[in-house]
Motif scaffolding. Sequence first.
Motif, PDB file in Angstrom:
ATOM      1  N   GLU A  94       0.799  -1.094  -0.016  1.00 44.42           N
ATOM      2  CA  GLU A  94      -0.080   0.052   0.134  1.00 44.42           C
ATOM      3  C   GLU A  94       0.941   1.251   0.135  1.00 44.42           C
ATOM      4  O   GLU A  94       0.602   2.182  -0.744  1.00 44.42           O
ATOM      5  CB  GLU A  94      -0.918   0.334   1.114  1.00 44.42           C
ATOM      6  N   PRO A  95       1.673   1.258   0.863  1.00 44.71           N
ATOM      7  CA  PRO A  95       2.681   2.600   0.781  1.00 44.71           C
ATOM      8  C   PRO A  95       3.183   2.951  -0.720  1.00 44.71           C
ATOM      9  O   PRO A  95       3.410   3.981  -1.169  1.00 44.71           O
ATOM     10  CB  PRO A  95       3.670   2.122   1.866  1.00 44.71           C
ATOM     11  N   VAL A  96       3.698   1.673  -1.212  1.00 47.18           N
ATOM     12  CA  VAL A  96       4.094   1.913  -2.242  1.00 47.18           C
ATOM     13  C   VAL A  96       3.180   2.290  -3.661  1.00 47.18           C
ATOM     14  O   VAL A  96       3.482   3.032  -4.572  1.00 47.18           O
ATOM     15  CB  VAL A  96       4.802   0.712  -2.950  1.00 47.18           C
ATOM     16  N   GLU A  97       2.180   1.743  -3.476  1.00 50.33           N
ATOM     17  CA  GLU A  97       0.940   2.329  -4.523  1.00 50.33           C
ATOM     18  C   GLU A  97       0.923   3.681  -4.514  1.00 50.33           C
ATOM     19  O   GLU A  97       0.838   4.400  -5.592  1.00 50.33           O
ATOM     20  CB  GLU A  97      -0.538   1.539  -4.095  1.00 50.33           C
ATOM     21  N   GLU A  98       0.408   4.211  -3.164  1.00 51.03           N
ATOM     22  CA  GLU A  98       0.286   5.749  -3.114  1.00 51.03           C
ATOM     23  C   GLU A  98       1.494   6.433  -3.466  1.00 51.03           C
ATOM     24  O   GLU A  98       1.558   7.479  -4.231  1.00 51.03           O
ATOM     25  CB  GLU A  98       0.185   5.961  -1.746  1.00 51.03           C
ATOM     26  N   TRP A  99       2.812   5.923  -3.408  1.00 51.18           N
ATOM     27  CA  TRP A  99       4.021   6.651  -3.678  1.00 51.18           C
ATOM     28  C   TRP A  99       3.958   6.644  -5.229  1.00 51.18           C
ATOM     29  O   TRP A  99       4.515   7.727  -5.701  1.00 51.18           O
ATOM     30  CB  TRP A  99       5.521   6.026  -3.017  1.00 51.18           C
ATOM     31  N   ALA A 100       3.778   5.607  -5.556  1.00 54.41           N
ATOM     32  CA  ALA A 100       3.685   5.531  -7.399  1.00 54.41           C
ATOM     33  C   ALA A 100       2.861   6.350  -7.910  1.00 54.41           C
ATOM     34  O   ALA A 100       3.221   7.005  -8.726  1.00 54.41           O
ATOM     35  CB  ALA A 100       3.564   4.062  -7.751  1.00 54.41           C
ATOM     36  N   LYS A 101       1.703   6.417  -7.359  1.00 55.55           N
ATOM     37  CA  LYS A 101       0.661   7.621  -7.936  1.00 55.55           C
ATOM     38  C   LYS A 101       1.129   8.877  -7.872  1.00 55.55           C
ATOM     39  O   LYS A 101       1.148   9.487  -8.743  1.00 55.55           O
ATOM     40  CB  LYS A 101      -0.591   7.302  -7.168  1.00 55.55           C
ATOM     41  N   GLY A 102       1.645   9.222  -6.654  1.00 52.02           N
ATOM     42  CA  GLY A 102       2.384  10.637  -6.249  1.00 52.02           C
ATOM     43  C   GLY A 102       3.275  10.978  -7.009  1.00 52.02           C
ATOM     44  O   GLY A 102       3.088  11.975  -7.811  1.00 52.02           O
ATOM     45  N   GLY A 108       3.575  14.819 -14.104  1.00 49.60           N
ATOM     46  CA  GLY A 108       2.632  15.021 -15.463  1.00 49.60           C
ATOM     47  C   GLY A 108       2.387  13.559 -15.856  1.00 49.60           C
ATOM     48  O   GLY A 108       1.519  13.537 -16.786  1.00 49.60           O
ATOM     49  N   PHE A 109       2.740  12.429 -15.388  1.00 45.66           N
ATOM     50  CA  PHE A 109       2.382  11.216 -15.922  1.00 45.66           C
ATOM     51  C   PHE A 109       0.947  10.637 -15.587  1.00 45.66           C
ATOM     52  O   PHE A 109       0.569  11.054 -14.493  1.00 45.66           O
ATOM     53  CB  PHE A 109       3.418  10.268 -15.375  1.00 45.66           C
ATOM     54  N   THR A 110       0.489   9.963 -16.590  1.00 48.80           N
ATOM     55  CA  THR A 110      -0.881   9.642 -16.390  1.00 48.80           C
ATOM     56  C   THR A 110      -0.984   8.116 -16.548  1.00 48.80           C
ATOM     57  O   THR A 110       0.111   7.613 -17.097  1.00 48.80           O
ATOM     58  CB  THR A 110      -1.895  10.089 -17.317  1.00 48.80           C
ATOM     59  N   GLN A 111      -1.987   7.419 -16.253  1.00 46.29           N
ATOM     60  CA  GLN A 111      -1.939   6.064 -16.526  1.00 46.29           C
ATOM     61  C   GLN A 111      -0.798   5.191 -16.021  1.00 46.29           C
ATOM     62  O   GLN A 111      -0.072   4.178 -16.596  1.00 46.29           O
ATOM     63  CB  GLN A 111      -2.092   5.801 -18.069  1.00 46.29           C
ATOM     64  N   ALA A 112      -0.522   5.532 -14.715  1.00 46.38           N
ATOM     65  CA  ALA A 112       0.586   5.001 -14.108  1.00 46.38           C
ATOM     66  C   ALA A 112       0.431   3.530 -13.467  1.00 46.38           C
ATOM     67  O   ALA A 112      -0.505   3.131 -13.183  1.00 46.38           O
ATOM     68  CB  ALA A 112       1.022   5.792 -12.929  1.00 46.38           C
TER      69      ALA A 112
ATOM     70  N   HIS B  77      18.912   4.697  -7.739  1.00 46.18           N
ATOM     71  CA  HIS B  77      17.530   5.552  -7.904  1.00 46.18           C
ATOM     72  C   HIS B  77      16.549   4.700  -8.889  1.00 46.18           C
ATOM     73  O   HIS B  77      16.844   3.552  -9.332  1.00 46.18           O
ATOM     74  CB  HIS B  77      17.827   6.711  -8.482  1.00 46.18           C
ATOM     75  N   HIS B  78      15.224   5.242  -9.179  1.00 45.55           N
ATOM     76  CA  HIS B  78      14.474   4.362  -9.869  1.00 45.55           C
ATOM     77  C   HIS B  78      14.081   5.364 -11.006  1.00 45.55           C
ATOM     78  O   HIS B  78      14.492   6.453 -10.967  1.00 45.55           O
ATOM     79  CB  HIS B  78      13.453   4.114  -8.962  1.00 45.55           C
ATOM     80  N   HIS B  79      13.117   4.755 -11.813  1.00 49.23           N
ATOM     81  CA  HIS B  79      12.805   5.413 -12.915  1.00 49.23           C
ATOM     82  C   HIS B  79      11.202   5.641 -13.168  1.00 49.23           C
ATOM     83  O   HIS B  79      10.448   4.775 -13.034  1.00 49.23           O
ATOM     84  CB  HIS B  79      13.486   4.921 -14.238  1.00 49.23           C
ATOM     85  N   LEU B  80      10.849   6.750 -13.879  1.00 53.67           N
ATOM     86  CA  LEU B  80       9.514   6.882 -14.116  1.00 53.67           C
ATOM     87  C   LEU B  80       9.481   6.859 -15.856  1.00 53.67           C
ATOM     88  O   LEU B  80      10.097   7.952 -16.456  1.00 53.67           O
ATOM     89  CB  LEU B  80       9.054   8.279 -13.629  1.00 53.67           C
ATOM     90  N   ILE B  81       8.896   5.913 -16.356  1.00 56.82           N
ATOM     91  CA  ILE B  81       9.307   5.662 -17.733  1.00 56.82           C
ATOM     92  C   ILE B  81       7.823   5.948 -18.520  1.00 56.82           C
ATOM     93  O   ILE B  81       6.953   5.485 -18.412  1.00 56.82           O
ATOM     94  CB  ILE B  81       9.791   4.387 -18.123  1.00 56.82           C
ATOM     95  N   CYS B  82       8.075   6.813 -19.763  1.00 55.58           N
ATOM     96  CA  CYS B  82       6.910   6.867 -20.490  1.00 55.58           C
ATOM     97  C   CYS B  82       6.784   5.817 -21.335  1.00 55.58           C
ATOM     98  O   CYS B  82       7.581   5.608 -22.438  1.00 55.58           O
ATOM     99  CB  CYS B  82       7.047   8.236 -21.399  1.00 55.58           C
ATOM    100  N   PHE B 119       5.777   2.847 -14.910  1.00 54.20           N
ATOM    101  CA  PHE B 119       5.501   3.266 -16.424  1.00 54.20           C
ATOM    102  C   PHE B 119       4.260   3.899 -16.397  1.00 54.20           C
ATOM    103  O   PHE B 119       3.311   3.770 -15.857  1.00 54.20           O
ATOM    104  CB  PHE B 119       5.156   1.925 -17.105  1.00 54.20           C
ATOM    105  N   GLY B 120       4.321   4.976 -17.344  1.00 56.09           N
ATOM    106  CA  GLY B 120       2.814   5.642 -17.735  1.00 56.09           C
ATOM    107  C   GLY B 120       3.076   6.356 -18.972  1.00 56.09           C
ATOM    108  O   GLY B 120       3.579   6.119 -19.833  1.00 56.09           O
TER     109      GLY B 120
END
Lengths: 132, 132
Positions: A94-102, A108-112, B77-82, B119-120
Amino acid sequence: MKRNTWQREAVREALDGTEGFISAQALHSALHASGSPIGLATVYRALGDLASTGEADSLQSPDGEALYRACSTTGHHHHLICRNCGLTVEISAEPVEEWAKGVAAEHGFTQAAHVVDVFGLCAACTKLQAGA
Amino acid sequence: MKRNTWQREAVREALDGTEGFISAQALHSALHASGSPIGLATVYRALGDLASTGEADSLQSPDGEALYRACSTTGHHHHLICRNCGLTVEISAEPVEEWAKGVAAEHGFTQAAHVVDVFGLCAACTKLQAGA
DNA sequence: CTGGTTTTGACAATCATTATCAATTAGCTA
DNA sequence: TAGCTAATTGATAATGATTGTCAAAACCAG
């Protein structure tokens, strides 16, 4: 419009009746084995729909197959995998879910979606390695 | 016996010079683009070897491709990937670090490493898709 | 340099998944 | 209930990543 077909129901029920994850191929085989003439493509579509509506979770097996499972109310979770013996433990994140979304939103990313897996040595393998 | 070939070195260096994860196909393309006549099958073999000796990490992308990255012990570190344009943003994940460590310990796992990537669709691609 | 193996690489084979598209069917309406 | 219309199905082809094959080339020890 979205229709209710016996095929979709069959897939949903097969998923519900399955313990843990199952591949699309395996689910199709199981349905066939129990006498259902459902087509493979339809199983894929039904699983995809279930996943996109949140009724099922999907993940990628190490072999590259997509695995699905019925989504219980609390649903989504991740895995803790022993890199030596392959033992897999399901973990909630759960902590990760929220973190990822945040984090996604912050940039500015969507559909994460996210890939979160923890690899390590399980207790047994830790012991073995200590002895060796 | 295990031999040292320039091909294997090329794959290792290409991985080292790559920020974040890359697919076997992409790595092969990159090598070709930079003039290396290395074969696709060889890239797969080299990546597999690197992964099995622990010199590289591998994970499955949401699309089912196998992704690899150099296993760097420095600068975690980690990544946020389009998933559309490939844009990659580096993100820090302190909450996740602690969470991963805690979960692993909780289940008796040691030597915990983790794979955490999001990913997003980036802002630009989100806009494009909305228009289309 | 030579011999014995390992490795390579072009290509075929495989496997999961997706697209195609005519035939079927669910669900609405009268 | 009969008919209409668009969504759905399913057999099959197509796709795309990955692995297997095997003769030719490369590596390393002697």
